[in-house]
Design an enzyme around this catalytic site. Sequence first.
Site, PDB file in Angstrom:
ATOM      1  CB  CYS A  89      -0.914  -0.007   1.222  1.00 12.89           C
ATOM      2  SG  CYS A  89      -1.927   1.485   1.357  1.00 12.89           S
ATOM      3  NE  ARG A 146       2.536   0.838   3.427  1.00 15.65           N
ATOM      4  CZ  ARG A 146       3.689   0.196   3.523  1.00 15.65           C
ATOM      5  NH1 ARG A 146       4.106  -0.229   4.687  1.00 15.65           N
ATOM      6  NH2 ARG A 146       4.438  -0.004   2.452  1.00 15.65           N
ATOM      7  CD1 TRP A 197      -7.525   8.992  -1.536  1.00 17.01           C
ATOM      8  CD2 TRP A 197      -8.185   8.982   0.617  1.00 17.01           C
ATOM      9  NE1 TRP A 197      -6.507   9.520  -0.758  1.00 17.01           N
ATOM     10  CE2 TRP A 197      -6.885   9.536   0.537  1.00 17.01           C
ATOM     11  CE3 TRP A 197      -8.801   8.880   1.871  1.00 17.01           C
ATOM     12  CZ2 TRP A 197      -6.198   9.978   1.668  1.00 17.01           C
ATOM     13  CZ3 TRP A 197      -8.108   9.323   2.992  1.00 17.01           C
ATOM     14  CH2 TRP A 197      -6.826   9.866   2.883  1.00 17.01           C
ATOM     15  CD  GLU A 216      -6.172   2.161  -6.348  1.00 15.01           C
ATOM     16  OE1 GLU A 216      -6.526   3.156  -5.687  1.00 15.01           O
ATOM     17  OE2 GLU A 216      -6.360   0.986  -5.976  1.00 15.01           O
TER      18      GLU A 216
HETATM   19  N1  ARG Z   1      -7.067  -1.428  -7.092  1.00 15.33           N
HETATM   20  C1  ARG Z   1      -8.365  -1.690  -6.554  1.00 15.33           C
HETATM   21  C2  ARG Z   1      -9.431  -1.202  -7.516  1.00 15.33           C
HETATM   22  O1  ARG Z   1      -9.096  -0.581  -8.477  1.00 15.33           O
HETATM   23  C3  ARG Z   1      -8.610  -1.020  -5.214  1.00 15.33           C
HETATM   24  C4  ARG Z   1      -7.667  -1.402  -4.113  1.00 15.33           C
HETATM   25  C5  ARG Z   1      -7.647  -0.463  -2.910  1.00 15.33           C
HETATM   26  N2  ARG Z   1      -7.276   0.860  -3.271  1.00 15.33           N
HETATM   27  C6  ARG Z   1      -7.232   1.897  -2.428  1.00 15.33           C
HETATM   28  N3  ARG Z   1      -6.956   3.061  -2.919  1.00 15.33           N
HETATM   29  N4  ARG Z   1      -7.451   1.747  -1.165  1.00 15.33           N
HETATM   30  O2  ARG Z   1     -10.601  -1.373  -7.317  1.00 15.33           O
END
Ligand code: ARG
Length: 378
Positions: A75, A78, A241, A246
């Site tokens: 992560c 953090r 968030w 991602e």
């Molecule tokens: N990578 C995952 C997604 O796109 C989410 C994982 C958690 N990500 C976060 N920013 N807490 O759905």
Amino acid sequence: MTAAPRLMPASPLLEQAEDFLRLYHREVGYAGGQDGLEARLETARSELTRTGHYTLTPGELTHGARVAWRNSARCVGRLPWRALEVRDLRHATHPDEVFAQLLAHLHGAFNGGRIRPVISVFGPGVRIHNPQLIRYAGYPRPDGGVVGDPENVALTDHLRRLGWGGGPGSPFDVLPLAIEAGGEVQLYDLPAEAIHEVPLTHPDCPALGALGLKWHALPVISDMALEIGGLDFACAPFNGWYLETEIAARNLADQDRYNQLPAVARALGLDTSRARTLWQDRALVELNVAALHSFDAAGVRLSDHHAATRQFVRFEEEEARAGRAVRGRWSWLVPPLSPATTPVWHRHYEDGDESPRFVRGQAAWVKLQRPERGCPFH
Ligand code: ARG
């Protein structure tokens, strides 16, 4: 050679309990100092001897969950680990009650767009089959393609076998939740007001907005167990968030996910005849611009990879000041967009999750296509 004299080997659970209670004492502290710690160790030992189990206090559970986040090697987000809101729901074991609490979690975590990191810790025997509370269905098409999210084809199929009638068939049908408690599984539809989504538009390319792309605001991981002091909490959904990459560099862009780069490139009017025009790279950047622009316009918190990695370096500095080593998995910490422009690219990390930690077990029902791909940050 004679063996060194040994004390009676302690049970592994007792050892893990003691390690955690000592950690708690170092970082938070029991009232009464060293005597307080000794007294706490004694109650844990005697409970363990009597019942084979011991019970964390609400304060220990809270700190343990926060440290599990602090210890998550994969992560990059953090830095605010101390701010994790911990909902102690260890009394909740009925599926209806679990579902009601999940709705409360979604509401409190979304917080009108100013997303807060939250974890809900449920009682024994509870499991959620969905890897995240909000996931889009994936429906295989006869031509071999998929409508929706190809990552969730197996999950969608599983939910149908459990009795789900299927959604309208859009690329973004939110799946129902399968909540298992006491060996029984029940399905629950998330009401529309529990799901916040952001339609993607681009600041200066209206054609990109016309593609109809969107993503949900909250990533809530629901298939990882929380392990504290040798105790496993199998149902402990947690959220932070999103980081823009991602959504825009992976979920919507990967060829085996929504595969939208060709459509984005066409919307941008790029020459897609040869990879050498870098149309994929240019489309990728603009899709990330669109995600940041759209979440900002909607008032929903979304990190960007430059800020997130700078904050990660601050996290490392804070941890060094506290005398703690930071573990990290480099391949997850570096962003999938412009990695070498961020500070983590140039740093070295030692991998490994120490306890307290989050662990992903193999879900009983799945032959999960790609377990490593439930990736928080890619
Ligand atoms: N990578 C995952 C997604 O796109 C989410 C994982 C958690 N990500 C976060 N920013 N807490 O759905």
